[in-house]
Design a protein around this motif. Structure first.
Motif, PDB file in Angstrom:
ATOM      1  N   ARG A   1       0.836  -1.206   0.000  1.00  0.00           N
ATOM      2  CA  ARG A   1       0.000   0.000   0.000  1.00  0.00           C
ATOM      3  C   ARG A   1       0.870   1.256   0.000  1.00  0.00           C
ATOM      4  NH1 ARG A   1      -3.272  -3.614   2.907  1.00  0.00           N
ATOM      5  NH2 ARG A   1      -2.381  -3.127   4.947  1.00  0.00           N
TER       6      ARG A   1
ATOM      7  N   SER B   1       1.339   3.834  -3.367  1.00  0.00           N
ATOM      8  CA  SER B   1       0.456   4.909  -2.915  1.00  0.00           C
ATOM      9  C   SER B   1       0.293   6.011  -3.946  1.00  0.00           C
ATOM     10  CB  SER B   1       0.973   5.506  -1.596  1.00  0.00           C
ATOM     11  OG  SER B   1       2.288   6.026  -1.760  1.00  0.00           O
TER      12      SER B   1
ATOM     13  N   VAL C   1      -2.894   5.963   3.216  1.00  0.00           N
ATOM     14  CA  VAL C   1      -2.247   4.702   2.847  1.00  0.00           C
ATOM     15  C   VAL C   1      -3.062   3.504   3.318  1.00  0.00           C
ATOM     16  CG1 VAL C   1      -0.206   3.261   3.225  1.00  0.00           C
ATOM     17  CG2 VAL C   1       0.067   5.692   2.734  1.00  0.00           C
ATOM     18  N   SER C   2      -3.663   3.611   4.485  1.00  0.00           N
ATOM     19  CA  SER C   2      -4.433   2.489   5.029  1.00  0.00           C
ATOM     20  C   SER C   2      -5.661   2.158   4.193  1.00  0.00           C
ATOM     21  CB  SER C   2      -4.858   2.788   6.471  1.00  0.00           C
ATOM     22  OG  SER C   2      -5.758   3.887   6.507  1.00  0.00           O
TER      23      SER C   2
ATOM     24  N   ILE D   1      -5.775   2.331   0.753  1.00  0.00           N
ATOM     25  CA  ILE D   1      -5.432   1.895  -0.600  1.00  0.00           C
ATOM     26  C   ILE D   1      -5.927   0.461  -0.797  1.00  0.00           C
ATOM     27  CG2 ILE D   1      -3.464   1.258  -2.064  1.00  0.00           C
ATOM     28  CD1 ILE D   1      -2.084   3.804  -0.999  1.00  0.00           C
TER      29      ILE D   1
ATOM     30  N   ILE E   1      -5.359  -2.484  -1.648  1.00  0.00           N
ATOM     31  CA  ILE E   1      -4.495  -3.655  -1.809  1.00  0.00           C
ATOM     32  C   ILE E   1      -4.605  -4.452  -0.511  1.00  0.00           C
ATOM     33  CG2 ILE E   1      -2.157  -4.533  -2.177  1.00  0.00           C
ATOM     34  CD1 ILE E   1      -1.509  -1.995  -3.701  1.00  0.00           C
TER      35      ILE E   1
END
Length: 862
Positions: free
Chosen positions: A380, A384, A392-393, A395, A397
């Motif tokens: 992630r 990004s 980021v948390s 994203i 994936i």
């Protein structure tokens, strides 16, 4: 003088032995112990000398021996029993058929390499062996998968060592491998490569219930250099790599079509197969969809698994190569070159404007995942740039932690012990069922490991005898191995890449030599692995290990085993006592070698990275302390070298050599027993493939079926909706919000016994051109870290739409004062526990037909 043509004349089997052809024709024998033992029964020496290739074995076995076996009722009975068992395996219901009896699913699993057996060397290392284990586990569970890869004529290189320890690579074609795959002349198709056309043959291998398609360009009809596209794995320059990836991706989809195989889900095992999306877009365009609809339809049925934690591990190609070899193809499907290149455009962290295969894979997949919990975090962050508006948390994936196919790697005696304690289907058993394994006598495990250690010593000596490397000071070849049944054997085997730090212990040679020369507590290290042909630092690591062993006279107990393959890997996993892993965090995406070792009662001693960081519990192995943040690489290496030595000297070695009054290593094998009970059900490939099936394959198939109904009505509607969102989202603003406090904290009732603060938010959002149902408004709330606005943890609450009204304001994006529709939302939360709390309001597109909540990457927040 050499023959100009070579061909095989196999032994003609009598009728009683014809079931052998059925067993040989299915690669299940590579993990099915009774089948392997049947072939060993035919001729044990020939079985080993042919790299356990039953087709080659039957070619070479004398007719007198064939006649002898046909007249042996015990052999014939066992042969028929195994053939019947194979038929049952292929026809019986598995996990999938039981759980999803009405699901009409077919998954196409694309990978550049598949490690099924050492007799079929279509793999280089972890990625290929994982792909092989994926197919084998799917076969055991009845998951409907078809594999798609390339048939490399020369496979991966054979490793030899020069007198100075430098790795030398040799490529050669072994005709015996051809016998393990079928080759029907009618299974061919044409593939456009630039302005040329390439004829591709489809070779087929059967892996239990699974079909594996391997694409081959080594045909007389093709001219060099295109004939050599599939010559070797990871060989050649960037052009060669691009051609192989066109063959795998575009060619793989055409191979499925040529054989009439319908696939509902396309799974890319890394970005090498990314061009499959291009061919599928072309097909959707031919069915009448416009370009954006075709892209959306492709995304709906595609998933992408990334294995790399660094940008350098991703394939990238410059514009000129793409234009040369894909330009005419793109033109034929009316796709502008720049429009296509945008799908693989790189972000700022990749330092290049080259076409990035992973970026294309992520952009054209509905779901994506890393291969361990930590690798999910790393991925992630790594990608990004593709979702710059998201935290980021958020994203999209996810992660599925890798697993290994249990029966491909597990020692037969350990398999028997697990089957006796649990069930024959122990690789698929639930975690709770493994509590019963704690009742096993640990000395039974000890007995199995002692035997496996001696088998390992024999395998090492046989492999060393084949090597030309001279290890003695006087230049004379020596192959002695000073490993007794009582010695502590520590294994390290994997690809020799700098981040794996195989030579870390050589930083303190005196400490290492003291360990190796301790006759009261004998310790031996066994290394194996190949460096990529272009990786000189990796080759230097191999040479350093060999030089240290030779110069200090410890070559008999500090051993490098050449030409690492599945065969020697299996012996190592089964025979060593400790599996050492020293990656530089966080660069170990998963690291499945330690899983295979754990399956065999080998304890892991590993830096907390990859799978080990989520499975280690302080009782099931060893974890040297990782270096603190803020150090440079040299300081990290020094810190962790000392930590590993400390762990070995103060924990591992004392525990191993601690014997009870009966002379047994009871405490060690009690730890081994607990390690197996806690790890085996989680690291099993069955768990991995179940996760992919339940969380990815079935949801993707069901969603796409819904979207494809009525001539792609759902796809067309979703495409139009996304276009509307992209055009209007820049107008979305959190216009204002009011905080309405609830009861004072001292008057609130808090079930937890702490303070509480009830708060209600009234939120106004302007969204010109969008309806309220197009958006989701959320409140994130929770305690923040001291002296910071960073959440320590948070909860998410959806705000409730309560209505809208027209107002006139000067909006922040610079438009003149004008009537604007404002949507009203309400959310109430309770800040419990005292301390400093925070909250954040976020708004993002919402549609029940999205594959993932944040897939569009659009978000604003307060």
């Amino acid at each position: 003088m050499k023959a100009s043509h070579v061909f095989n004349v196999g032994s003609k089997l009598p009728e009683l032995l014809l079931p052998l052809n059925e067993i040989v024709g299915n690669l299940r024998w590579s993990w099915h112990v009774p089948s392997a033992e049947l072939f060993r029964w035919i001729d044990p020496e020939l079985w080993e000398s042919t790299k356990r290739n039953p087709a080659a074995l039957l070619d070479r076995v004398p007719m007198a021996r064939i006649a002898e076996l046909a007249s042996d009722p015990r052999f014939v009975e066992q042969l028929n029993k195994i053939a019947a068992d194979l038929r049952r395996h292929r026809s019986s219901s598995g996990y999938f058929q039981i759980k999803y009896p009405h699901e009409n699913l077919q998954v196409a699993y694309f990978s550049p390499e598949f490690g099924i057996t050492e007799a079929l060397p279509q793999y280089s290392g972890g990625l290929g062996v994982l792909a092989g284990d994926h197919l084998k586990s799917a076969s055991s569970l009845g998951i409907p998968i078809v594999g798609v890869g390339l048939y490399y004529r020369d496979g991966y290189f054979s490793q030899s060592l020069r007198s100075d320890g430098w790795q030398h690579e040799t490529y050669s074609h072994d005709p015996d491998t051809d016998r393990l795959v079928s080759s029907d002349p009618s299974h061919r198709f044409e593939l456009p490569i630039g302005n040329d056309s390439l004829t591709v043959a489809i070779r087929i291998a059967t892996v239990g219930r699974i079909t594996l398609l391997l694409l081959d360009t080594d045909l007389e009809v093709n001219e060099v250099p295109l004939r050599n596209v599939s010559d070797r794995l990871y060989g050649g320059d960037r052009t060669h790599r691009l051609l192989q990836e066109i063959l795998l991706g575009i060619g793989g989809v055409r191979a499925l079509d040529a054989l009439g195989v319908r696939a509902d889900v396309f799974h890319m095992n890394e970005g090498h197969a990314g061009f499959l999306t291009l061919e599928r877009i072309r097909k959707f365009r031919a069915s009448g969809l416009n370009m954006q609809e075709a892209i959306e339809a492709t995304r709906a049925t595609t998933m992408f698994t990334t294995h790399t934690p660094v940008p350098a591990g991703i394939d990238r190609f410059d514009r000129g190569l793409i234009e040369t070899y894909l330009g005419p193809y793109l033109k034929s499907m009316d796709l502008d070159l720049d429009e296509f290149l945008a799908l693989g455009s790189a972000g700022r962290d990749f330092g290049s404007d080259e076409f990035n295969m992973a970026h294309m894979g992520l952009r054209l997949s509905g779901r994506a995942n890393g291969v361990s919990r930590d690798h999910g975090f790393v991925s992630r962050e790594l990608f990004s740039d593709l979702w710059p508006q998201l935290d980021v948390s958020q994203i999209p994936i996810e992660h599925v932690t890798n697993g290994v196919h249990a029966r491909s790697w597990t020692l037969a005696k350990i398999d028997e012990l697990l089957s006796k304690t649990l069930l024959d289907s122990w690789p698929e058993a639930d975690v709770k069922e493994y509590d019963r394994f704690l009742e096993v006598n640990p000395l039974e495990i000890a007995s199995a490991k002692r035997t496996a250690k001696m088998v390992l010593v024999d395998a090492i000596e046989r492999r060393l005898k084949k090597s030309d490397y001279k290890v003695a000071r006087d230049g004379q070849s020596t192959h002695s191995v000073s490993i007794t049944p009582d010695a502590l054997v520590i294994g390290f085997a994997r690809r020799f890449a700098p981040y794996k730090r195989a030579t870390l212990l050589l930083r303190d040679k005196d400490r290492l030599l003291a360990m190796l020369r301790n006759s009261e507590r004998p310790v031996a290290f066994v290394f194996a692995g190949k460096a990529h042909p272009a990786d000189d630092p990796g080759k230097e690591m191999i040479a350093s290990i060999l030089s240290f062993a030779r110069d200090n006279g410890v070559s008999d107990r500090f051993i490098f085993v050449p030409d690492y393959d599945i065969s020697i890997a299996r012996s190592l996993y089964q025979g060593v006592d400790v599996w050492l892993n020293t990656p530089r965090r966080p660069l170990e995406a998963s690291g499945t070698s330690g899983m295979k070792a754990a399956m065999n009662g080998t304890l892991n001693c590993s830096i907390l990275d990859g799978w080990w960081s989520e499975c280690y519990d302080a009782k099931n192995g060893f974890a040297p302390t990782s270096a603190p943040d803020g150090l440079d690489n040299n300081e990290i290496d020094a810190y962790e070298t000392a930590s590993i030595f400390e762990t070995l000297e103060e924990e591992v070695i004392p525990l191993y050599f601690n014997k009870n009054a009966n002379g047994d290593r009871l405490a060690w094998y009690e730890m081994v027993r607990y390690s197996m009970a806690s790890l085996v059900p989680y690291i099993s490939g069955a768990r991995m493939v179940k996760d992919y099936t339940d969380d990815f394959y079935v949801p993707l198939a069901r969603r796409s079926e819904r979207l494809f109904e009525d001539d792609f009505a759902g796809i067309k509607e979703l495409t139009q909706w996304k276009a509307k969102i992209r055009a209007a989202f820049e107008n979305v603003r959190i216009y204002s919000f009011d905080v309405v406090p609830g009861l004072p904290a001292e008057e609130s009732n808090d079930d937890d016994g702490g303070s509480s603060d009830l708060r209600e938010l009234h939120i106004e959002v302007s969204a010109e051109g969008l309806a309220a149902q197009d958006l989701r408004v959320e409140v994130l709330y929770g305690p923040v870290l001291p002296g910071s606005t960073e959440f320590a943890r948070y909860e998410t609450l959806e705000a409730t739409f309560t209505g809208s009204y027209m107002t006139s304001h000067e909006l922040s994006h610079g438009k003149d004062e004008q009537p604007t529709e404002v949507n009203l939302y309400r959310a109430a939360f309770d800040a419990k526990g005292g301390g400093t709390f925070g909250y954040l309001i976020q708004v993002f597109p919402s549609n029940p037909n999205l594959a993932k909540e944040f897939e569009m990457g659009l978000r604003i927040h307060s």
